[in-house]
Design a protein around this motif. Structure first.
Motif, PDB file in Angstrom:
ATOM      1  N   ILE A 186      24.647  89.782  88.422  1.00 15.98           N
ATOM      2  CA  ILE A 186      25.753  88.755  89.109  1.00 15.98           C
ATOM      3  C   ILE A 186      25.250  87.312  89.119  1.00 15.98           C
ATOM      4  O   ILE A 186      26.199  86.537  88.794  1.00 15.98           O
ATOM      5  CB  ILE A 186      25.916  89.267  90.532  1.00 15.98           C
ATOM      6  N   CYS A 187      24.045  87.241  89.530  1.00 22.47           N
ATOM      7  CA  CYS A 187      23.619  85.751  89.578  1.00 22.47           C
ATOM      8  C   CYS A 187      23.682  85.178  88.028  1.00 22.47           C
ATOM      9  O   CYS A 187      23.860  83.872  88.137  1.00 22.47           O
ATOM     10  CB  CYS A 187      22.047  85.711  90.053  1.00 22.47           C
ATOM     11  N   LYS A 188      23.102  85.813  87.045  1.00 23.97           N
ATOM     12  CA  LYS A 188      23.203  85.255  85.425  1.00 23.97           C
ATOM     13  C   LYS A 188      24.808  85.108  85.327  1.00 23.97           C
ATOM     14  O   LYS A 188      24.889  84.167  84.644  1.00 23.97           O
ATOM     15  CB  LYS A 188      22.684  86.276  84.685  1.00 23.97           C
ATOM     16  N   GLY A 189      25.726  85.790  85.649  1.00 21.79           N
ATOM     17  CA  GLY A 189      27.249  85.636  85.335  1.00 21.79           C
ATOM     18  C   GLY A 189      27.506  84.479  86.187  1.00 21.79           C
ATOM     19  O   GLY A 189      28.294  83.673  85.616  1.00 21.79           O
ATOM     20  N   LEU A 190      27.206  84.171  87.545  1.00 16.49           N
ATOM     21  CA  LEU A 190      27.462  83.007  88.227  1.00 16.49           C
ATOM     22  C   LEU A 190      27.113  81.589  87.542  1.00 16.49           C
ATOM     23  O   LEU A 190      27.896  80.739  87.331  1.00 16.49           O
ATOM     24  CB  LEU A 190      26.882  82.951  89.580  1.00 16.49           C
ATOM     25  N   PHE A 191      25.712  82.024  87.023  1.00 14.53           N
ATOM     26  CA  PHE A 191      25.367  80.628  86.105  1.00 14.53           C
ATOM     27  C   PHE A 191      26.058  80.410  85.139  1.00 14.53           C
ATOM     28  O   PHE A 191      26.510  79.022  84.819  1.00 14.53           O
ATOM     29  CB  PHE A 191      23.871  80.943  85.592  1.00 14.53           C
ATOM     30  N   LYS A 192      26.555  81.337  84.293  1.00 13.64           N
ATOM     31  CA  LYS A 192      27.424  80.995  82.932  1.00 13.64           C
ATOM     32  C   LYS A 192      28.696  80.621  83.350  1.00 13.64           C
ATOM     33  O   LYS A 192      29.479  79.818  82.720  1.00 13.64           O
ATOM     34  CB  LYS A 192      27.524  82.226  82.290  1.00 13.64           C
ATOM     35  N   ILE A 193      29.256  81.102  84.447  1.00 14.40           N
ATOM     36  CA  ILE A 193      30.749  80.568  84.974  1.00 14.40           C
ATOM     37  C   ILE A 193      30.674  79.248  85.446  1.00 14.40           C
ATOM     38  O   ILE A 193      31.464  78.356  85.153  1.00 14.40           O
ATOM     39  CB  ILE A 193      31.304  81.690  86.224  1.00 14.40           C
ATOM     40  N   MET A 194      29.581  78.811  86.144  1.00 20.19           N
ATOM     41  CA  MET A 194      29.431  77.674  86.735  1.00 20.19           C
ATOM     42  C   MET A 194      29.157  76.530  85.681  1.00 20.19           C
ATOM     43  O   MET A 194      29.892  75.401  85.898  1.00 20.19           O
ATOM     44  CB  MET A 194      28.391  77.408  87.685  1.00 20.19           C
ATOM     45  N   SER A 195      28.580  76.984  84.639  1.00 17.24           N
ATOM     46  CA  SER A 195      28.313  76.012  83.411  1.00 17.24           C
ATOM     47  C   SER A 195      29.485  75.672  82.708  1.00 17.24           C
ATOM     48  O   SER A 195      29.659  74.599  82.193  1.00 17.24           O
ATOM     49  CB  SER A 195      27.310  76.717  82.468  1.00 17.24           C
ATOM     50  N   LYS A 196      30.523  76.366  82.605  1.00 17.65           N
ATOM     51  CA  LYS A 196      31.968  76.113  82.033  1.00 17.65           C
ATOM     52  C   LYS A 196      32.401  74.964  82.390  1.00 17.65           C
ATOM     53  O   LYS A 196      33.367  74.240  81.770  1.00 17.65           O
ATOM     54  CB  LYS A 196      32.593  77.371  81.997  1.00 17.65           C
ATOM     55  N   MET A 197      32.195  74.752  83.828  1.00 17.89           N
ATOM     56  CA  MET A 197      32.851  73.468  84.290  1.00 17.89           C
ATOM     57  C   MET A 197      31.831  72.427  84.611  1.00 17.89           C
ATOM     58  O   MET A 197      32.101  71.361  85.193  1.00 17.89           O
ATOM     59  CB  MET A 197      33.311  73.953  85.934  1.00 17.89           C
ATOM     60  N   GLY A 198      30.227  72.480  84.119  1.00 14.89           N
ATOM     61  CA  GLY A 198      29.512  71.556  84.283  1.00 14.89           C
ATOM     62  C   GLY A 198      28.907  71.430  85.604  1.00 14.89           C
ATOM     63  O   GLY A 198      28.408  70.464  86.071  1.00 14.89           O
ATOM     64  N   ILE A 199      28.926  72.315  86.242  1.00 10.27           N
ATOM     65  CA  ILE A 199      28.676  72.329  87.885  1.00 10.27           C
ATOM     66  C   ILE A 199      27.020  73.208  87.720  1.00 10.27           C
ATOM     67  O   ILE A 199      27.001  74.291  87.108  1.00 10.27           O
ATOM     68  CB  ILE A 199      29.603  73.319  88.702  1.00 10.27           C
ATOM     69  N   SER A 200      26.099  72.410  88.360  1.00  9.36           N
ATOM     70  CA  SER A 200      24.680  72.987  88.197  1.00  9.36           C
ATOM     71  C   SER A 200      24.217  73.725  89.486  1.00  9.36           C
ATOM     72  O   SER A 200      23.384  74.483  89.446  1.00  9.36           O
ATOM     73  CB  SER A 200      23.711  71.891  87.872  1.00  9.36           C
ATOM     74  N   THR A 201      24.926  73.549  90.604  1.00 11.46           N
ATOM     75  CA  THR A 201      24.597  74.161  91.920  1.00 11.46           C
ATOM     76  C   THR A 201      25.735  74.896  92.504  1.00 11.46           C
ATOM     77  O   THR A 201      26.822  74.403  92.550  1.00 11.46           O
ATOM     78  CB  THR A 201      23.980  73.098  92.923  1.00 11.46           C
ATOM     79  N   ILE A 202      25.359  76.059  93.174  1.00 15.87           N
ATOM     80  CA  ILE A 202      26.475  76.720  93.794  1.00 15.87           C
ATOM     81  C   ILE A 202      27.223  76.060  94.850  1.00 15.87           C
ATOM     82  O   ILE A 202      28.396  76.439  95.373  1.00 15.87           O
ATOM     83  CB  ILE A 202      25.738  78.233  94.175  1.00 15.87           C
ATOM     84  N   ARG A 203      26.366  75.148  95.519  1.00  9.40           N
ATOM     85  CA  ARG A 203      26.879  74.487  96.930  1.00  9.40           C
ATOM     86  C   ARG A 203      28.056  73.521  96.315  1.00  9.40           C
ATOM     87  O   ARG A 203      28.866  72.991  97.244  1.00  9.40           O
ATOM     88  CB  ARG A 203      25.945  73.697  97.364  1.00  9.40           C
TER      89      ARG A 203
END
Length: 297
Positions: A222-239
């Protein structure tokens, strides 16, 4: 090709299926979640931020640090039973009466928002939205619907930063489910049903590892998937992963603030798909129960 659920012939779909994340429209990936993982973080600090962040105060320190937003059952139980001064937790059921149908859903959402507001007024800084108490008479409010409604209501009454929202739901299974809940206001999630399925697979021997390892692997995925999803918008932190990141194809109920702010076309449908899923689940439960009784009779 991804199916457009607005035009889908399926009768009943989870509300998660009606959302699609936007992406940064650039030639190269905005962030490479593998090679640039060092600059990405899922660390969360959850709790009450305080009334005025410009004035240093000890109240700003009463927060819980999470290395990632996925809580297992033990961690959630610890959070529910924190006994330190300044840490208060309440669990609010996200259920509605099946007999009342769509009207019951909206009534339950309204009551849920009021309960959350009153909890913050009473000094609660951790609100857990839970659908564990589902029974024959009560169906679960879709977790995404519940957390977004509470999130925006608390914003409207200027109390959102005084509490954290944790979602304890059996709906959460996939990475996109987690991403949507976090994007629409959840600070952390507990996919208890996914953990129960893992436990069952380990017990039956379908997964060749112990439960602790299986749970760890699931959370890591799940965490690896969140990293990939965030990267599509150029977002580096979950906050920084909050709202304005999804297009909505069709939803059953949208808080007014979301409807005004989100782009795209909204389809407000009245087919009661949330009830169809509940009825289908109850029918399957009765079928399995009947098979078990006939097997042992």
């Amino acid at each position: 090709t991804t199916e457009i659920y607005t035009l889908s012939l399926h009768d009943a779909l989870p509300i998660f299926n009606y959302f699609r994340q936007q992406f940064a429209q650039v030639t190269n990936p905005a962030i490479d979640p593998i090679r640039e993982e060092l600059v990405m973080s899922l660390t969360e600090y959850i709790g009450a931020v305080g009334m005025n962040i410009l004035v240093p105060s000890e109240s700003h320190c009463k927060m819980v640090r999470l290395p990632h937003p996925v809580l297992n059952n033990t961690q959630l139980d610890i959070l529910c039973n924190i006994r330190y001064k300044g840490f208060n937790t309440v669990k609010l059921p996200i259920l509605f009466e099946v007999s009342k149908g769509k009207a019951g859903l909206q009534e339950a959402l309204s009551n849920l928002c009021k309960q959350a507001e009153q909890s913050v007024t009473d000094g609660v800084n951790y609100i857990i939205l839970s659908d564990r108490s589902v029974d024959a008479a009560h169906a679960a409010i879709p977790s995404l619907l519940a957390v977004s409604a509470v999130h925006h209501h608390l914003i409207s009454v200027q109390k959102r930063v005084q509490t954290a929202l944790i979602v304890e739901s059996g709906e959460i299974r996939e990475v996109m489910h987690a991403a949507l809940l976090l994007g629409y206001g959840a600070s952390a999630i507990n996919p208890y049903m996914a953990f129960a399925v893992l436990d069952e697979l380990v017990r039956k021997g379908d997964v060749q590892m112990n439960y602790e390892t299986a749970e760890k692997n699931y959370i890591k995925a799940i965490c690896k998937g969140l990293f990939k999803i965030m990267s599509k918008m150029g977002i580096s932190t979950i906050r920084s992963y909050r709202l304005h990141l999804f297009n909505i194809n069709r939803v059953s109920f949208v808080p007014e603030e979301v409807a005004q702010e989100e782009g795209g076309i909204f389809f407000i449908y009245h087919r009661g798909e949330f009830l169809k899923l509940f009825v289908a689940a109850r029918s399957e439960e009765r079928r399995v129960g009947k098979e078990c009784r006939s097997r042992w009779s």
